[in-house]
Scaffold this motif. Sequence first.
Motif, PDB file in Angstrom:
ATOM      1  N   GLN A  94      39.866   3.386  55.924  1.00  0.00           N
ATOM      2  CA  GLN A  94      39.865   3.988  57.258  1.00  0.00           C
ATOM      3  C   GLN A  94      38.480   3.961  57.882  1.00  0.00           C
ATOM      4  O   GLN A  94      38.335   3.574  59.037  1.00  0.00           O
ATOM      5  N   ARG A  95      37.449   4.319  57.123  1.00  0.00           N
ATOM      6  CA  ARG A  95      36.101   4.327  57.688  1.00  0.00           C
ATOM      7  C   ARG A  95      35.636   2.919  58.008  1.00  0.00           C
ATOM      8  O   ARG A  95      34.919   2.696  58.973  1.00  0.00           O
ATOM      9  N   THR A  96      36.044   1.952  57.197  1.00  0.00           N
ATOM     10  CA  THR A  96      35.621   0.571  57.426  1.00  0.00           C
ATOM     11  C   THR A  96      36.287  -0.008  58.669  1.00  0.00           C
ATOM     12  O   THR A  96      35.643  -0.679  59.474  1.00  0.00           O
ATOM     13  N   MET A  97      37.571   0.238  58.844  1.00  0.00           N
ATOM     14  CA  MET A  97      38.310  -0.388  59.933  1.00  0.00           C
ATOM     15  C   MET A  97      38.358   0.430  61.219  1.00  0.00           C
ATOM     16  O   MET A  97      38.386  -0.129  62.304  1.00  0.00           O
ATOM     17  N   THR A  98      38.400   1.756  61.103  1.00  0.00           N
ATOM     18  CA  THR A  98      38.571   2.564  62.310  1.00  0.00           C
ATOM     19  C   THR A  98      37.442   3.543  62.557  1.00  0.00           C
ATOM     20  O   THR A  98      37.510   4.328  63.500  1.00  0.00           O
ATOM     21  N   GLY A  99      36.429   3.538  61.692  1.00  0.00           N
ATOM     22  CA  GLY A  99      35.305   4.433  61.895  1.00  0.00           C
ATOM     23  C   GLY A  99      35.526   5.764  61.199  1.00  0.00           C
ATOM     24  O   GLY A  99      36.462   5.931  60.427  1.00  0.00           O
ATOM     25  N   PRO A 100      34.667   6.726  61.489  1.00  0.00           N
ATOM     26  CA  PRO A 100      34.782   8.028  60.819  1.00  0.00           C
ATOM     27  C   PRO A 100      36.058   8.754  61.242  1.00  0.00           C
ATOM     28  O   PRO A 100      36.634   8.488  62.295  1.00  0.00           O
ATOM     29  N   VAL A 101      36.482   9.697  60.392  1.00  0.00           N
ATOM     30  CA  VAL A 101      37.683  10.489  60.670  1.00  0.00           C
ATOM     31  C   VAL A 101      37.426  11.337  61.913  1.00  0.00           C
ATOM     32  O   VAL A 101      36.389  11.997  62.038  1.00  0.00           O
ATOM     33  N   LYS A 102      38.374  11.333  62.823  1.00  0.00           N
ATOM     34  CA  LYS A 102      38.238  12.094  64.063  1.00  0.00           C
ATOM     35  C   LYS A 102      38.458  13.580  63.804  1.00  0.00           C
ATOM     36  O   LYS A 102      39.151  13.965  62.864  1.00  0.00           O
ATOM     37  N   ALA A 103      37.876  14.393  64.637  1.00  0.00           N
ATOM     38  CA  ALA A 103      37.989  15.845  64.494  1.00  0.00           C
ATOM     39  C   ALA A 103      39.454  16.259  64.562  1.00  0.00           C
ATOM     40  O   ALA A 103      40.206  15.796  65.412  1.00  0.00           O
ATOM     41  N   GLY A 104      39.859  17.123  63.656  1.00  0.00           N
ATOM     42  CA  GLY A 104      41.241  17.600  63.634  1.00  0.00           C
ATOM     43  C   GLY A 104      42.120  16.826  62.669  1.00  0.00           C
ATOM     44  O   GLY A 104      43.217  17.254  62.346  1.00  0.00           O
ATOM     45  N   ASN A 105      41.662  15.641  62.207  1.00  0.00           N
ATOM     46  CA  ASN A 105      42.458  14.834  61.294  1.00  0.00           C
ATOM     47  C   ASN A 105      42.023  14.942  59.841  1.00  0.00           C
ATOM     48  O   ASN A 105      42.665  14.395  58.969  1.00  0.00           O
ATOM     49  N   GLU A 106      40.938  15.648  59.585  1.00  0.00           N
ATOM     50  CA  GLU A 106      40.437  15.679  58.214  1.00  0.00           C
ATOM     51  C   GLU A 106      41.335  16.469  57.263  1.00  0.00           C
ATOM     52  O   GLU A 106      41.336  16.228  56.065  1.00  0.00           O
ATOM     53  N   LYS A 107      42.152  17.388  57.751  1.00  0.00           N
ATOM     54  CA  LYS A 107      43.044  18.163  56.895  1.00  0.00           C
ATOM     55  C   LYS A 107      44.463  17.572  56.832  1.00  0.00           C
ATOM     56  O   LYS A 107      45.321  18.096  56.134  1.00  0.00           O
ATOM     57  N   MET A 108      44.719  16.498  57.567  1.00  0.00           N
ATOM     58  CA  MET A 108      46.057  15.901  57.598  1.00  0.00           C
ATOM     59  C   MET A 108      46.326  15.167  56.283  1.00  0.00           C
ATOM     60  O   MET A 108      45.520  14.355  55.844  1.00  0.00           O
TER      61      MET A 108
END
Length: 99
Positions: free
Chosen positions: A2-16
């Motif tokens: 995910q970090r390689t292809m789409t960048g860092p995790v967006k806010a609000g998605n880290e607990k999903m």
Amino acid sequence: YQRTMTGPVKAGNEKMRDLGLREKVVVAPLLAVLIALGVYPKPILDVVNPAVDGTLTQVDRRDPEPTRPIAPEAAPAAGPAAEPAAAHAPAAHTTGGNK
């Protein structure tokens, strides 16, 4: 990935979580059937084989003979000696193309 292809995790998605209970309940039987048919495919093959056999017998049939005779000029030539010299000349293009 995910970090390689789409960048860092967006806010609000880290607990999903990846899959919730509802998705796991749906996917588990599908995986079980997939693994079971991979190990023992006979039940599905017993259903599919009659249709495959029917198709293969149709494919192996010969085409019916034509009802009209083939015109003499459409019949294939009897080798390179029977071809006229004009057959080897470059053909003039009359359709499409750049003008």
